[in-house]
Design an enzyme around this catalytic site. Sequence first.
Site, PDB file in Angstrom:
ATOM      1  N   ASP A 156       2.452   1.716  -7.244  1.00  0.00           N
ATOM      2  CA  ASP A 156       1.107   2.302  -7.285  1.00  0.00           C
ATOM      3  C   ASP A 156       0.053   1.212  -7.488  1.00  0.00           C
ATOM      4  O   ASP A 156       0.329   0.184  -8.116  1.00  0.00           O
ATOM      5  CB  ASP A 156       1.047   3.319  -8.443  1.00  0.00           C
ATOM      6  N   HIS A 162      -2.000  -2.132   0.992  1.00  0.00           N
ATOM      7  CA  HIS A 162      -0.640  -1.744   1.392  1.00  0.00           C
ATOM      8  C   HIS A 162       0.087  -2.938   2.021  1.00  0.00           C
ATOM      9  O   HIS A 162       1.265  -3.151   1.776  1.00  0.00           O
ATOM     10  CB  HIS A 162      -0.687  -0.572   2.386  1.00  0.00           C
ATOM     11  N   LEU A 195      23.049  -4.951  -2.392  1.00  0.00           N
ATOM     12  CA  LEU A 195      22.061  -3.974  -2.859  1.00  0.00           C
ATOM     13  C   LEU A 195      21.914  -2.825  -1.854  1.00  0.00           C
ATOM     14  O   LEU A 195      21.909  -3.054  -0.652  1.00  0.00           O
ATOM     15  CB  LEU A 195      20.706  -4.692  -3.003  1.00  0.00           C
TER      16      LEU A 195
HETATM   17  C1  FPP Z   1       0.400   3.625  -3.753  1.00  0.00           C
HETATM   18  O1  FPP Z   1      -0.831   2.934  -3.921  1.00  0.00           O
HETATM   19  C2  FPP Z   1       1.142   3.132  -2.612  1.00  0.00           C
HETATM   20  C3  FPP Z   1       1.532   3.866  -1.520  1.00  0.00           C
HETATM   21  C4  FPP Z   1       1.190   5.289  -1.371  1.00  0.00           C
HETATM   22  C5  FPP Z   1       2.265   3.302  -0.389  1.00  0.00           C
HETATM   23  C6  FPP Z   1       3.291   2.259  -0.711  1.00  0.00           C
HETATM   24  C7  FPP Z   1       3.577   1.486   0.514  1.00  0.00           C
HETATM   25  C8  FPP Z   1       3.800   0.156   0.587  1.00  0.00           C
HETATM   26  C9  FPP Z   1       3.903  -0.737  -0.566  1.00  0.00           C
HETATM   27  C10 FPP Z   1       3.935  -0.493   1.927  1.00  0.00           C
HETATM   28  C11 FPP Z   1       5.068  -0.087   2.774  1.00  0.00           C
HETATM   29  C12 FPP Z   1       6.376  -0.031   2.099  1.00  0.00           C
HETATM   30  C13 FPP Z   1       7.562  -0.378   2.609  1.00  0.00           C
HETATM   31  C14 FPP Z   1       8.779  -0.073   1.835  1.00  0.00           C
HETATM   32  C15 FPP Z   1       7.711  -1.060   3.884  1.00  0.00           C
HETATM   33  P1  FPP Z   1      -2.191   3.752  -3.786  1.00  0.00           P
HETATM   34  O2  FPP Z   1      -2.634   3.686  -2.380  1.00  0.00           O
HETATM   35  O3  FPP Z   1      -1.979   5.138  -4.331  1.00  0.00           O
HETATM   36  O4  FPP Z   1      -3.128   2.927  -4.740  1.00  0.00           O
HETATM   37  P2  FPP Z   1      -4.354   3.482  -5.609  1.00  0.00           P
HETATM   38  O5  FPP Z   1      -3.777   4.443  -6.613  1.00  0.00           O
HETATM   39  O6  FPP Z   1      -4.901   2.248  -6.244  1.00  0.00           O
HETATM   40  O7  FPP Z   1      -5.307   4.137  -4.655  1.00  0.00           O
END
Ligand code: FPP
Length: 247
Positions: free
Chosen positions: A21, A38, A132
């Site tokens: 997050d 991201h 893993l």
């Molecule tokens: C949460 O941060 C993150 C996500 C909803 C997406 C996670 C995806 C990645 C790390 C990239 C792709 C992953 C892989 C495994 C290839 P948020 O957007 O909710 O952040 P915020 O709370 O600060 O808005």
Amino acid sequence: MDYKSLINTTNLPKHIAVIMDGNGRWAKDHGKARIFGHKHGVKSVRSVVEGAGEIGLKFITLYAFSTENWNRPKVEVAALMQLLVSTISNEVTELNKSNVRLLTIGDLDSLPNNCCKELERAIESTKNNTGLTLVLALSYSSKWEITRAVKNIAVKIKNGDLLPNEINEKLIETHLQTFMIPDPELLIRTSGENRISNYLLWQIAYSELYFTEKLWPDFTKEDLFEAIVNFQKRERRFGLTSEQLKN
Ligand code: FPP
């Protein structure tokens, strides 16, 4: 601090679940669009997977896209799906080199076709790896998973393949998507939010929870090692008393 050297590798958590997050806030802090966060989050995924492999962890599950994430702005959803496709396709060689097996949980049918195809290819290509196991939770929510399990059990009862009094915890577990995976012993959430957000609710019944202020794009394998060291200092009681555990 060199946390890696402090880890007792004979007592690793059998499975670590991660809620990644803070990508959006990280991007905002850098004056950029959310997708920039991201993209940087992928670097953290790489670092954490590498670190998990280095210490011999067997299972890690990353919450990459929740059922609720479909409600985000269309451009962000499309960009996340595209990022997923390109990351999987770029990383599959590295996963094989590192002996990592890829699995997914979630409603894969709801993902765009090219995304499913790429995932299926990567899962097939890494299926014999023995190091893993990296599980990506995609279009996943725990309530969705449990509802699906209940439906499947109900169908078996309706067809006469199962009796209601045969329903027990083991049977429910075998109808969850995680049936081949041990329950997480440690759950990590980044970005200072202290919530579970519909993630592996059944499976984390006895997990240790670890919350860190770090935003996901700043999280590295060193932070993973720190969380494991913290986990190893805890006394896990499973409803028993401290004295009972010592006997
Ligand atoms: C949460 O941060 C993150 C996500 C909803 C997406 C996670 C995806 C990645 C790390 C990239 C792709 C992953 C892989 C495994 C290839 P948020 O957007 O909710 O952040 P915020 O709370 O600060 O808005």
